[in-house]
Design an enzyme around this catalytic site. Structure first.
Site, PDB file in Angstrom:
ATOM      1  NE  ARG A   1      22.651  -2.398  36.743  1.00 34.71           N
ATOM      2  CZ  ARG A   1      23.507  -2.806  37.657  1.00 34.71           C
ATOM      3  NH1 ARG A   1      23.848  -4.103  37.830  1.00 34.71           N
ATOM      4  NH2 ARG A   1      23.522  -2.277  39.061  1.00 34.71           N
TER       5      ARG A   1
ATOM      6  CE1 TYR B   1      20.341   0.323  11.213  1.00 42.30           C
ATOM      7  CE2 TYR B   1      21.686   0.149  13.174  1.00 42.30           C
ATOM      8  CZ  TYR B   1      20.560   0.631  12.528  1.00 42.30           C
ATOM      9  OH  TYR B   1      20.011   1.685  13.234  1.00 42.30           O
TER      10      TYR B   1
ATOM     11  CG  ASP C   1      21.470  -7.683  12.794  1.00 43.46           C
ATOM     12  OD1 ASP C   1      20.332  -7.999  12.728  1.00 43.46           O
ATOM     13  OD2 ASP C   1      21.798  -6.492  13.058  1.00 43.46           O
TER      14      ASP C   1
ATOM     15  CE  LYS D   1      15.066  -0.970  13.502  1.00 44.91           C
ATOM     16  NZ  LYS D   1      16.290  -1.311  13.151  1.00 44.91           N
TER      17      LYS D   1
HETATM   18  C1  LIG Z   1      17.619  -1.198  13.479  1.00 51.53           C
HETATM   19  C2  LIG Z   1      18.746  -2.306  13.444  1.00 51.53           C
HETATM   20  C3  LIG Z   1      19.799  -2.301  14.282  1.00 51.53           C
HETATM   21  C4  LIG Z   1      19.935  -1.498  15.458  1.00 51.53           C
HETATM   22  O1  LIG Z   1      18.769  -1.777  16.540  1.00 51.53           O
HETATM   23  P1  LIG Z   1      18.264  -0.773  17.247  1.00 51.53           P
HETATM   24  O2  LIG Z   1      17.174  -1.161  18.124  1.00 51.53           O
HETATM   25  O3  LIG Z   1      17.876   0.699  16.632  1.00 51.53           O
HETATM   26  O4  LIG Z   1      19.401  -0.056  18.494  1.00 51.53           O
HETATM   27  C5  LIG Z   1      20.823  -3.372  14.151  1.00 51.53           C
HETATM   28  N1  LIG Z   1      20.737  -4.324  12.975  1.00 51.53           N
HETATM   29  C6  LIG Z   1      19.610  -4.027  12.227  1.00 51.53           C
HETATM   30  C7  LIG Z   1      19.826  -5.072  11.094  1.00 51.53           C
HETATM   31  C8  LIG Z   1      18.847  -2.904  12.419  1.00 51.53           C
HETATM   32  O5  LIG Z   1      17.913  -3.006  11.334  1.00 51.53           O
END
Ligand SMILES: *Cc1c(COP(=O)(O)O)cnc(C)c1O
Length: 390
Positions: free
Chosen positions: A55, A107, A179, A204
């Site tokens: 961890r 998001y 982000d 993604k």
């Molecule tokens: C998908 C997404 C998240 C969250 O990520 P997860 O891997 O689904 O927890 C945060 N910000 C953006 C812009 C996203 O597309």
């Protein structure tokens, strides 16, 4: 682990493949192995190799973290078991009574953790149009400790000026976090524009193959990284070594994948813009996009996400997204395969209708994550779906 300074001068295509990774000294194995173990032998109590418990640290994760840091041009990377795990960790840096300013089109999961999880711990949030810098300044307070920015935004592909927004955060001595999930470091590196923290959903484009959920934070500040590391270890939302391996495999091809995502999306955006069944296309690569110029400055290319308004009803748009075969009807984005969805009934269904319409999320709005299939097959697929629906 590698001497990452050795990769500092290299271009992103080279760093994507080499940064954070060296062939195994003992065996010569080229790829970072999956270190599937929880604990590590110590030579004497407290005398260890740097790894005590997985961890806290795991060698597969370290290679991924170093690779991600190098891609963003930062010194420090931390990986999490999801993008939400990384966002949670940024909030862990705050104290009860602190105030956060964020974009009003962040998001959905970000909006949810802010309001439904952290408001009850006495953090305060204001959501504003972050393309309006006066509105951002007006929202900043004495106790504002974090400015949260996303760009391009979802699903209308608004572009936020990272340089200007991080300057505003600095004026108020607040942390700025960007982000960077939609753009990826192949196209946009927020640390270069003064961001303190870059946040990712590795699920993604960085993973890129729709086979893993993960998150990351990258910084260029050792003290901040140590604080993030404290919460990473304390909260424990850490990724498995197998997940780290998958993302490392993904990042190697990130620059080439992004090239094709961008090329296909540009072409599809122009085709849709000229199409009689389409009212409007939202893509920062189009000259008609209000922030095309800013996007051209801030990004190396315009990404693989676009939205468009079908000239039809909610039901007709619903039929269109259900009829495609190259585009798969699904939430999420950023994989090699093309996805299609209807924000009004899927990703943004939780927003009350009046509010949704006021925000420009119309009934006919369709969002696509443009994959790396052949562009002609994508066009034919959408044409057939439009013919069916309209
Ligand atoms: C998908 C997404 C998240 C969250 O990520 P997860 O891997 O689904 O927890 C945060 N910000 C953006 C812009 C996203 O597309």
């Amino acid at each position: 682990m590698t001497d990452d300074a050795a990769h500092d001068h290299e271009r992103i295509e080279t760093r994507a493949i080499h940064a954070g990774q060296e062939p195994d000294e003992e065996t010569g194995a080229l790829m970072t192995p999956i270190f599937a173990n929880s604990t590590y032998k110590q030579d004497a109590p407290g005398e260890h190799t740097g790894y005590e418990y997985s961890r806290t640290g795991n060698p597969t994760r370290t290679d991924l973290e170093d690779n991600l840091a190098a891609l963003e041009g930062g010194q420090f990377g931390r990986a999490f078991s999801s993008g939400m795990g990384s966002i949670n960790t940024v909030l862990n840096l705050l104290e009860a009574g602190d105030h956060v300013v964020a974009g009003d089109d962040v998001y959905g999961g970000t909006h949810r953790i802010f309001t439904q999880v952290y408001e009850k711990y006495d953090l305060e949030f204001d959501f504003v149009d972050t393309t309006d810098h006066d509105a951002v300044r007006d929202a900043m307070q004495e106790n504002t400790e974090l400015l949260w920015v996303e760009t391009p935004t979802n699903p209308l592909m608004n572009i936020n000026d990272i340089d200007a927004l991080t300057d505003i955060a600095d004026e108020y001595s607040a942390l700025s976090a960007v982000d960077n999930t939609f753009a990826t470091p192949a196209l946009q590196r927020p640390l270069e524009y003064g961001a303190d923290i870059v946040s990712h959903s590795l699920t993604k484009y960085l993973g890129g193959h729709s086979d893993v959920v993960g998150g990351a934070l990258v910084t260029d500040d050792q003290e901040l990284d140590e604080e993030i590391g404290f919460y990473q270890n304390s909260v424990g939302a850490t990724p498995s070594p197998f997940d780290c391996f998958l993302v490392l495999r993904g990042t190697k091809t990130l620059p080439v994948r992004m090239d094709r995502h961008c090329e296909n999306t540009k072409e599809l955006a122009s085709w849709l813009e000229a199409h009689e069944a389409v009212d409007r296309v939202y893509y920062p690569g189009l000259e008609s996009h209000p922030d095309h110029e800013l996007a051209s400055e801030q990004m190396d290319d315009f990404g693989g996400m676009l939205s468009f308004e079908l000239d039809g009803t909610l039901e007709q748009a619903r039929t269109a997204v259900s009829e495609t075969t190259v585009f798969t009807l699904a939430e999420s984005l950023g994989g090699v395969e093309s996805l299609i969805e209807q924000p009004a009934t899927m990703t943004h269904a939780a927003i009350p209708k009046e509010e949704r319409l006021a925000a420009g999320l119309t009934d006919g709005l369709i969002r696509v994550s443009v994959g790396i299939e052949h562009i002609d097959d994508m066009k034919a697929d959408l044409q057939a779906a439009f013919d069916e629906a309209l």
